[in-house]
Design an enzyme around this catalytic site. Structure first.
Site, mmCIF file in Angstrom:
data_model
loop_
_atom_site.group_PDB
_atom_site.id
_atom_site.type_symbol
_atom_site.label_atom_id
_atom_site.label_comp_id
_atom_site.label_asym_id
_atom_site.label_seq_id
_atom_site.Cartn_x
_atom_site.Cartn_y
_atom_site.Cartn_z
ATOM 1 N N SER A 128 0.833 -1.210 0.000
ATOM 2 C CA SER A 128 0.000 0.000 0.000
ATOM 3 C C SER A 128 0.860 1.250 0.000
ATOM 4 O O SER A 128 0.558 2.234 -0.699
ATOM 5 C CB SER A 128 -0.928 -0.001 1.214
ATOM 6 N N ARG A 185 -1.535 8.814 6.510
ATOM 7 C CA ARG A 185 -0.367 9.029 5.656
ATOM 8 C C ARG A 185 -0.741 9.473 4.239
ATOM 9 O O ARG A 185 0.146 9.761 3.434
ATOM 10 C CB ARG A 185 0.518 7.789 5.630
ATOM 11 N N ALA A 226 -11.368 2.880 -1.392
ATOM 12 C CA ALA A 226 -11.232 1.908 -0.309
ATOM 13 C C ALA A 226 -12.318 0.847 -0.468
ATOM 14 O O ALA A 226 -13.504 1.129 -0.298
ATOM 15 C CB ALA A 226 -11.353 2.608 1.039
ATOM 16 N N HIS A 251 -3.801 4.185 7.363
ATOM 17 C CA HIS A 251 -3.775 4.513 5.936
ATOM 18 C C HIS A 251 -4.209 5.954 5.709
ATOM 19 O O HIS A 251 -3.607 6.680 4.910
ATOM 20 C CB HIS A 251 -4.695 3.563 5.162
#
Length: 422
Positions: A259, A297, A276, A294
């Site tokens: 990822s 960042r 998502a 997630h």
């Protein structure tokens, strides 16, 4: 306009003095870099690299014709070595402009970090943007009014006849800290200051990224490149065929960095839509923590859509898509076609799933968008104990293979290292 990069490294250079890290140990030959310094048409020097006269000589250039030396680093930046015969270095105040007797015009741009950025327009009208390490233009580039008076310096004089309002087209070349501030490149793309014709050069390169193939792979994914110290370029000349893929698949196991690799490949692009496919699970604190990690960042300018309806997104025009991840899409789709029940699977679940996968792959093939997708790589040894588990393993392998067939780039991440498969 001719540009010679006397140095392309971070202020401490690469390798850093007395640093014993693996990346510094590997930085040799063309991957060794002195502090960044640019010589423009032999008359304008942007920043100083250690031993500038020797660096120029190695590049087949001379500093004898330099009439202006400009500094971009913060006032507490690296110590300067000014060879005899060079003009005293100066810093142009933000939003002010100077004109050189050589016909070059230089405008200082305000930044969102300490330091000064410079827009250089050559006598031929070609335009160069140079930014110091760790900096991006403050607000909208090129739209800030010029100062009330010209900066002073050797051969400098006022220049006020150029339009000031709005972004007046893309630069011919942009030289910046691509690895440290990919969002700066995204911002420039968003306002039209960087286009497909812009040659994006990465400088201020330190030991945060391994030198060699990995450095150049990451830069290519951002639509940028790095050149060795001493390289001379003609601004406006074709930089060669582009290497930016439109579709990329990133595979990997759990916590392999897949990822992060996918996010890194789109960090230099504006308005990314993060798709998502896992949704939210209010009754699962661990899942919530993973989602939060997630989200934290991702750039604030990215937009998130929680959906498994990927075909309409792929069929519509718009900004880049980051799909994370295909394995969760497959799980949700297998739920919908009741693929976990052996009897229902045989009575139509297998056919329904195949139709859904074919529709997704066909949408990927025709999509006009820049797409980066993430998927898990499973089934490398352990055989699931249940028929449903083996079914999911097999179907994910088939989905990954068909998706990869439509992608220009396919990568496998292992222990945080991205291995190009295509």
């Amino acid at each position: 306009m001719e540009l010679t990069l006397l140095g392309t490294g971070a202020p401490a250079g690469l390798p850093e003095p007395d640093c014993r890290c693996a990346r510094c140990a590997a930085a040799s030959g063309p991957e060794a870099r002195a502090a960044t310094s640019l010589l423009v048409d032999g008359t304008l020097l942007l920043d100083l690299t250690p031993g500038p006269a020797l660096a120029a000589a190695r590049a087949g250039q001379s500093l004898g014709g330099v009439r202006q030396v400009l500094l971009s680093h913060p006032h507490d930046g690296p110590a300067l070595e000014v060879p005899a015969g060079l003009p005293s270095p100066v810093r142009v105040p933000d939003r002010q402009e100077l004109a050189l007797i050589s016909g070059h015009r230089v405008r200082a741009l305000a930044l969102d970090a300490p330091g000064t950025g410079y827009r250089v327009t050559g006598p031929d009208g070609r335009r160069l943007l140079y930014l110091p390490p760790g900096a991006a233009p403050a607000g909208t580039p090129l739209s800030t009014p010029v100062g009330t008076g010209p900066a002073t310096g050797s051969g400098a004089g006022p220049h006020t006849d150029e339009p000031r309002d709005g972004v007046d087209g893309p630069y011919d070349v942009v030289v910046l800290d691509v690895l440290g501030r990919p969002d700066a490149l995204a911002r420039l793309r968003e306002v039209g200051a960087v286009a497909a014709t812009t040659d994006v050069l990465a400088v201020h390169i330190g030991h945060d990224v391994p030198p060699g193939p990995e450095l150049h792979r990451r830069l290519a994914a951002a639509g940028a490149r790095a050149v060795p110290d001493g390289t001379t370029l003609t601004v406006g000349a074709p930089a060669g065929p582009g290497t930016l893929p439109r579709r990329t698949l990133v595979l990997g196991g759990a916590r392999s960095g897949k990822s992060l690799e996918a996010e890194r490949r789109l960090a230099a692009f504006p308005g990314v839509v993060y798709v998502a496919t896992g949704g939210s699970r209010d009754d699962d604190p661990d899942w919530g923590a993973r989602v939060a990690e997630h989200r934290e960042r991702r750039p604030a300018t990215w937009r998130t859509e929680e959906t498994c309806d990927l075909v309409p997104l792929l069929d519509s025009d718009g900004p880049p898509l980051l799909i994370d991840c295909l394995s969760l899409w497959l799980t949700r789709t297998m739920d919908e076609v009741e693929a976990w029940d052996d009897t229902l699977w045989e009575r139509g679940g297998a056919t329904a799933l195949a139709e859904r996968v074919s529709a997704l792959v066909a949408a990927l093939r025709r999509t006009p968008r820049h797409v980066v997708a993430v998927s898990n790589e499973v089934g490398s040894g352990v055989v699931p104990a249940t028929p449903a588990g083996r079914r999911f393993r097999d179907e994910l392998g088939r989905l990954n293979s068909r998706f990869a067939d439509e992608c220009e780039h396919v990568l496998l991440t292992v222990a945080g290292v991205a291995l190009p498969l295509r």
